[in-house]
Design a protein around this motif. Structure first.
Motif, PDB file in Angstrom:
ATOM      1  N   VAL A 272      35.569   4.440  -3.853  1.00  0.00           N
ATOM      2  CA  VAL A 272      34.522   3.484  -3.462  1.00  0.00           C
ATOM      3  C   VAL A 272      34.356   3.489  -1.943  1.00  0.00           C
ATOM      4  O   VAL A 272      33.233   3.471  -1.414  1.00  0.00           O
ATOM      5  N   ASN A 273      35.480   3.515  -1.204  1.00  0.00           N
ATOM      6  CA  ASN A 273      35.394   3.605   0.259  1.00  0.00           C
ATOM      7  C   ASN A 273      34.653   4.864   0.679  1.00  0.00           C
ATOM      8  O   ASN A 273      33.812   4.848   1.585  1.00  0.00           O
ATOM      9  N   ARG A 274      34.990   5.948   0.032  1.00  0.00           N
ATOM     10  CA  ARG A 274      34.355   7.234   0.350  1.00  0.00           C
ATOM     11  C   ARG A 274      32.841   7.159   0.117  1.00  0.00           C
ATOM     12  O   ARG A 274      32.025   7.626   0.937  1.00  0.00           O
ATOM     13  N   ILE A 275      32.419   6.522  -0.994  1.00  0.00           N
ATOM     14  CA  ILE A 275      30.996   6.414  -1.300  1.00  0.00           C
ATOM     15  C   ILE A 275      30.274   5.556  -0.271  1.00  0.00           C
ATOM     16  O   ILE A 275      29.191   5.903   0.219  1.00  0.00           O
ATOM     17  N   ILE A 276      30.886   4.425   0.091  1.00  0.00           N
ATOM     18  CA  ILE A 276      30.240   3.513   1.053  1.00  0.00           C
ATOM     19  C   ILE A 276      30.091   4.172   2.418  1.00  0.00           C
ATOM     20  O   ILE A 276      29.027   4.123   3.053  1.00  0.00           O
ATOM     21  N   TYR A 277      31.167   4.823   2.886  1.00  0.00           N
ATOM     22  CA  TYR A 277      31.060   5.489   4.179  1.00  0.00           C
ATOM     23  C   TYR A 277      30.118   6.696   4.110  1.00  0.00           C
ATOM     24  O   TYR A 277      29.491   7.068   5.109  1.00  0.00           O
ATOM     25  N   GLY A 278      29.995   7.283   2.922  1.00  0.00           N
ATOM     26  CA  GLY A 278      29.004   8.351   2.749  1.00  0.00           C
ATOM     27  C   GLY A 278      27.584   7.819   2.907  1.00  0.00           C
ATOM     28  O   GLY A 278      26.739   8.448   3.559  1.00  0.00           O
ATOM     29  N   TYR A 279      27.308   6.625   2.319  1.00  0.00           N
ATOM     30  CA  TYR A 279      26.009   5.979   2.515  1.00  0.00           C
ATOM     31  C   TYR A 279      25.763   5.701   3.996  1.00  0.00           C
ATOM     32  O   TYR A 279      24.674   5.950   4.528  1.00  0.00           O
ATOM     33  N   MET A 280      26.791   5.169   4.680  1.00  0.00           N
ATOM     34  CA  MET A 280      26.639   4.842   6.093  1.00  0.00           C
ATOM     35  C   MET A 280      26.393   6.096   6.925  1.00  0.00           C
ATOM     36  O   MET A 280      25.635   6.077   7.906  1.00  0.00           O
TER      37      MET A 280
ATOM     38  N   MET B 200      24.551  -3.214   1.281  1.00  0.00           N
ATOM     39  CA  MET B 200      25.374  -4.299   1.841  1.00  0.00           C
ATOM     40  C   MET B 200      26.734  -3.711   2.245  1.00  0.00           C
ATOM     41  O   MET B 200      27.772  -4.024   1.668  1.00  0.00           O
ATOM     42  N   TYR B 201      26.728  -2.840   3.246  1.00  0.00           N
ATOM     43  CA  TYR B 201      27.929  -2.077   3.571  1.00  0.00           C
ATOM     44  C   TYR B 201      29.050  -2.948   4.139  1.00  0.00           C
ATOM     45  O   TYR B 201      30.217  -2.795   3.750  1.00  0.00           O
ATOM     46  N   LYS B 202      28.725  -3.835   5.053  1.00  0.00           N
ATOM     47  CA  LYS B 202      29.761  -4.693   5.633  1.00  0.00           C
ATOM     48  C   LYS B 202      30.385  -5.584   4.565  1.00  0.00           C
ATOM     49  O   LYS B 202      31.610  -5.720   4.485  1.00  0.00           O
ATOM     50  N   GLU B 203      29.529  -6.193   3.732  1.00  0.00           N
ATOM     51  CA  GLU B 203      30.041  -7.062   2.672  1.00  0.00           C
ATOM     52  C   GLU B 203      30.923  -6.273   1.707  1.00  0.00           C
ATOM     53  O   GLU B 203      31.951  -6.772   1.227  1.00  0.00           O
ATOM     54  N   ALA B 204      30.521  -5.026   1.416  1.00  0.00           N
ATOM     55  CA  ALA B 204      31.293  -4.192   0.493  1.00  0.00           C
ATOM     56  C   ALA B 204      32.677  -3.890   1.070  1.00  0.00           C
ATOM     57  O   ALA B 204      33.697  -3.996   0.375  1.00  0.00           O
ATOM     58  N   ILE B 205      32.723  -3.510   2.337  1.00  0.00           N
ATOM     59  CA  ILE B 205      34.017  -3.192   2.965  1.00  0.00           C
ATOM     60  C   ILE B 205      34.903  -4.435   3.057  1.00  0.00           C
ATOM     61  O   ILE B 205      36.125  -4.378   2.833  1.00  0.00           O
ATOM     62  N   ASP B 206      34.288  -5.588   3.359  1.00  0.00           N
ATOM     63  CA  ASP B 206      35.062  -6.831   3.471  1.00  0.00           C
ATOM     64  C   ASP B 206      35.685  -7.241   2.148  1.00  0.00           C
ATOM     65  O   ASP B 206      36.782  -7.811   2.121  1.00  0.00           O
ATOM     66  N   ILE B 207      34.978  -6.959   1.036  1.00  0.00           N
ATOM     67  CA  ILE B 207      35.461  -7.448  -0.259  1.00  0.00           C
ATOM     68  C   ILE B 207      36.431  -6.483  -0.927  1.00  0.00           C
ATOM     69  O   ILE B 207      37.115  -6.852  -1.893  1.00  0.00           O
ATOM     70  N   LEU B 208      36.529  -5.256  -0.410  1.00  0.00           N
ATOM     71  CA  LEU B 208      37.414  -4.279  -1.030  1.00  0.00           C
ATOM     72  C   LEU B 208      38.875  -4.752  -0.963  1.00  0.00           C
ATOM     73  O   LEU B 208      39.367  -5.094   0.121  1.00  0.00           O
TER      74      LEU B 208
ATOM     75  N   LEU C 298      32.195  -4.683  -7.610  1.00  0.00           N
ATOM     76  CA  LEU C 298      31.297  -5.448  -6.742  1.00  0.00           C
ATOM     77  C   LEU C 298      31.033  -4.695  -5.439  1.00  0.00           C
ATOM     78  O   LEU C 298      29.887  -4.609  -4.969  1.00  0.00           O
ATOM     79  N   ALA C 299      32.081  -4.145  -4.839  1.00  0.00           N
ATOM     80  CA  ALA C 299      31.903  -3.395  -3.593  1.00  0.00           C
ATOM     81  C   ALA C 299      31.033  -2.155  -3.829  1.00  0.00           C
ATOM     82  O   ALA C 299      30.199  -1.801  -2.986  1.00  0.00           O
ATOM     83  N   SER C 300      31.215  -1.512  -4.972  1.00  0.00           N
ATOM     84  CA  SER C 300      30.434  -0.305  -5.282  1.00  0.00           C
ATOM     85  C   SER C 300      28.948  -0.620  -5.367  1.00  0.00           C
ATOM     86  O   SER C 300      28.124   0.088  -4.782  1.00  0.00           O
ATOM     87  N   ILE C 301      28.591  -1.690  -6.064  1.00  0.00           N
ATOM     88  CA  ILE C 301      27.170  -2.004  -6.213  1.00  0.00           C
ATOM     89  C   ILE C 301      26.594  -2.545  -4.919  1.00  0.00           C
ATOM     90  O   ILE C 301      25.405  -2.366  -4.609  1.00  0.00           O
ATOM     91  N   MET C 302      27.415  -3.219  -4.102  1.00  0.00           N
ATOM     92  CA  MET C 302      26.939  -3.653  -2.782  1.00  0.00           C
ATOM     93  C   MET C 302      26.583  -2.441  -1.923  1.00  0.00           C
ATOM     94  O   MET C 302      25.618  -2.477  -1.157  1.00  0.00           O
ATOM     95  N   GLY C 303      27.361  -1.377  -2.060  1.00  0.00           N
ATOM     96  CA  GLY C 303      27.050  -0.158  -1.324  1.00  0.00           C
ATOM     97  C   GLY C 303      25.705   0.408  -1.735  1.00  0.00           C
ATOM     98  O   GLY C 303      24.919   0.856  -0.890  1.00  0.00           O
ATOM     99  N   THR C 304      25.419   0.390  -3.028  1.00  0.00           N
ATOM    100  CA  THR C 304      24.121   0.866  -3.516  1.00  0.00           C
ATOM    101  C   THR C 304      22.977   0.048  -2.942  1.00  0.00           C
ATOM    102  O   THR C 304      21.913   0.579  -2.622  1.00  0.00           O
ATOM    103  N   LEU C 305      23.209  -1.272  -2.783  1.00  0.00           N
ATOM    104  CA  LEU C 305      22.180  -2.181  -2.271  1.00  0.00           C
ATOM    105  C   LEU C 305      22.115  -2.200  -0.754  1.00  0.00           C
ATOM    106  O   LEU C 305      21.327  -2.949  -0.175  1.00  0.00           O
TER     107      LEU C 305
END
Length: 548
Positions: free
Chosen positions: A145-153, A119-127, A110-117
């Protein structure tokens, strides 16, 4: 040193040509893959539908969780919104089953797909941060997954402070993930290769990646990832030809697996733009944008939106340049044609004069020979010449008389027609007079001949027109011709569009129909077309361009 340059050129030229041929063949394969993108999307939809059918026939929560996981995997790189739905459903069932490992895995998805969409805050909160006591094998995925989300950010960040902050977090989580991934796994090798790239060990990274790549099945999504990373290494090494090759391989794999969330095709488009291949660059960036919008991959859409105006402007500029060149070419050809025609006329006249002069010279030689033989022969020849002239005059008289008879006969017909109309008018037969004047038979005959000549000329220019047009239709009902027809009304409308006449008013005047009738015909043609209606006429314009 300069003495060896020709030898080196001869030695390496075949290798360079082979590399270019290889790149071009890959690009042609990519072009064909893009043309068939709908086929691969349909295959993906069929696979998804088969899982959905299984879902309807299974009510067990554990079975549902397994199917939700498969649907998430199918949608993850295909349609992010749908992947988000099934990731949430998986998490709900996993929590209901009170299975910590499955709950953690579902939360990571869920956090991974939120990152794609985006939804960075929601993704980090749900991890899940403290749920790995019972499932330490998920730690690598957690850090990844953390690495991917922060890479998007990091990619989205606008200030240097934020970019540095997120870049450090990305590197931190990447290094942590490497410690927990099983060695020889795809994840471990990908992460290891990225660390080698960051530290400047490009050759070691290539050796690692290119050793693994041949073992990856064509159906594995990681094939495109490995090819993309290899292209990135060549980018760092300033080897554009190899970078283009591996970007093309990665893009082909993405498209054949219907991965709408991708990056290779976009990067390849920009690389081709820089090399001046504007047509391909525009086509590739268009496909990338459509895929990103379909998938709702916000970062990809944002990245493409920055590049799209640049390539689009270049594409428009190239089209305008091509049009100007075409106009100049047509003007040049017209001028040359006129000059050639004038030269041919002058040459024909000169040849005619030369022929007459040669004939006169031969005649003079014969006459001189006859004079040398005997004066009597000359007199005989003179008599024969006189007879010939007399006969020629007689023939002229006959031809002049026949011409005068024909003219007289034509004048007589006109007088007869005039007398007929005069008799009708004098006799008060106004209806007959009006009907004679209103008769359109002559005009209809001329129009029929005109359309026949148009059909012949057009089919000479485009001999494969009907077959290629049928390829654009769902069925061939509109192209069925009656006996004696070369083109019907529908085909003439399409022929005019192919010649660049798109205005319904002009088409209506040309074919002697009302504008509404032409509009209805065009609507009927679009309804019978394969693919989107708005692309139909563009495809018609291209008839006769991809064939010799």
């Amino acid at each position: 040193m300069h003495r060896f340059l020709p030898f080196l050129f001869v030695l390496f030229f075949p290798i360079l040509m082979l590399a270019q041929d290889n790149s071009e063949s890959l690009l042609i394969q990519l072009d064909q893959t893009i043309e068939n993108h709908q086929v691969y999307s349909d295959q993906k939809e069929n696979k998804i539908n088969s899982f959905k059918k299984l879902l309807k026939s299974n009510s067990n929560d554990l079975q549902k969780l397994e199917i939700y996981g498969k649907l998430f995997d199918e949608y993850r790189l295909y349609k992010s919104d749908s992947a988000l739905v099934f990731a949430r459903k998986s998490l709900q069932i996993a929590i209901k089953l009170k299975d910590k490992k499955k709950s953690s895995l579902a939360a990571l998805n869920l956090a991974s797909i939120m990152g794609t969409l985006g939804m960075y805050k929601e993704a980090i909160d749900i991890l899940p941060k403290d749920t790995f006591a019972d499932s330490p094998e998920l730690k690598g995925s957690y850090y990844s997954v953390n690495r991917i989300i922060y890479g998007y950010m990091n990619d989205y960040a606008t200030s240097s402070y934020e970019k540095n902050k997120y870049a450090l977090l990305t590197k931190k989580y990447r290094d942590s993930a490497l410690q927990y991934f099983p060695k020889q796994s795809w994840e471990y090798n990908i992460t290891q290769s990225e660390i080698l790239i960051d530290t400047g060990h490009y050759d070691q990274s290539l050796q690692l990646l290119q050793t693994i790549f041949p073992t990856i099945p064509l159906t594995d999504p990681n094939r495109a990832v490995f090819a993309y990373i290899i292209s990135h290494v060549y980018h760092q090494k300033k080897d554009r030809e190899s970078e283009k090759k591996w970007l093309t391989i990665s893009a082909i794999s993405d498209l054949q697996l219907a991965k709408k969330e991708n990056i290779s095709l976009r990067n390849l488009a920009f690389l081709l733009y820089e090399e001046g291949e504007i047509d391909r660059a525009y086509k590739y960036i268009q496909r990338s944008l459509e895929d990103a919008l379909f998938c709702n991959a916000r970062l990809r859409t944002y990245e493409i939106s920055k590049m799209m105006p640049i390539i689009s402007e270049a594409y428009q500029h190239q089209n305008q340049t091509n049009q100007r060149q075409l106009i100049l070419f047509l003007i040049s050809v017209s001028v040359l044609t006129v000059i050639l025609l004038v030269v041919m006329i002058l040459l024909f006249k000169q040849m005619k004069k030369l022929k007459i002069a040669q004939k006169d010279l031969n005649l003079a030689n014969e006459q001189l020979s006859e004079l040398n033989v005997a004066l009597q022969a000359f007199n005989l020849k003179l008599n024969e010449t006189n007879n010939t002239l007399t006969e020629a005059n007689l023939l002229k008289e006959i031809f002049i008389g026949r011409y005068m008879d024909q003219c007289s006969d034509y004048i007589g017909k006109l007088e007869g027609y005039h007398s007929k109309l005069n008799v009708m008018a004098t006799a008060g037969k106004m209806n007959n007079l009006v009907n004679a004047i209103k008769s359109k038979q002559f005009i209809e005959d001329e129009l029929k001949e005109f359309y026949t000549n148009f059909d012949k000329t057009f089919l000479q220019l485009f001999p494969n027109f009907i077959r290629q047009f049928e390829d654009l239709l769902i069925d061939t009902e509109l192209t069925q011709l009656k006996d004696g027809e070369m083109l019907n009304t529908e085909l003439r409308i399409v022929a005019l569009i192919r010649l660049g006449i798109k205005d319904s008013n002009k088409i209506a005047v040309f074919l002697r129909y009302s504008i509404s009738t032409i509009y209805n015909y065009r609507s009927l043609l679009k309804n019978k077309a394969k693919g989107p209606r708005e692309e139909f006429e563009a495809k018609v314009i291209s008839i006769g361009t991809n064939t010799p």
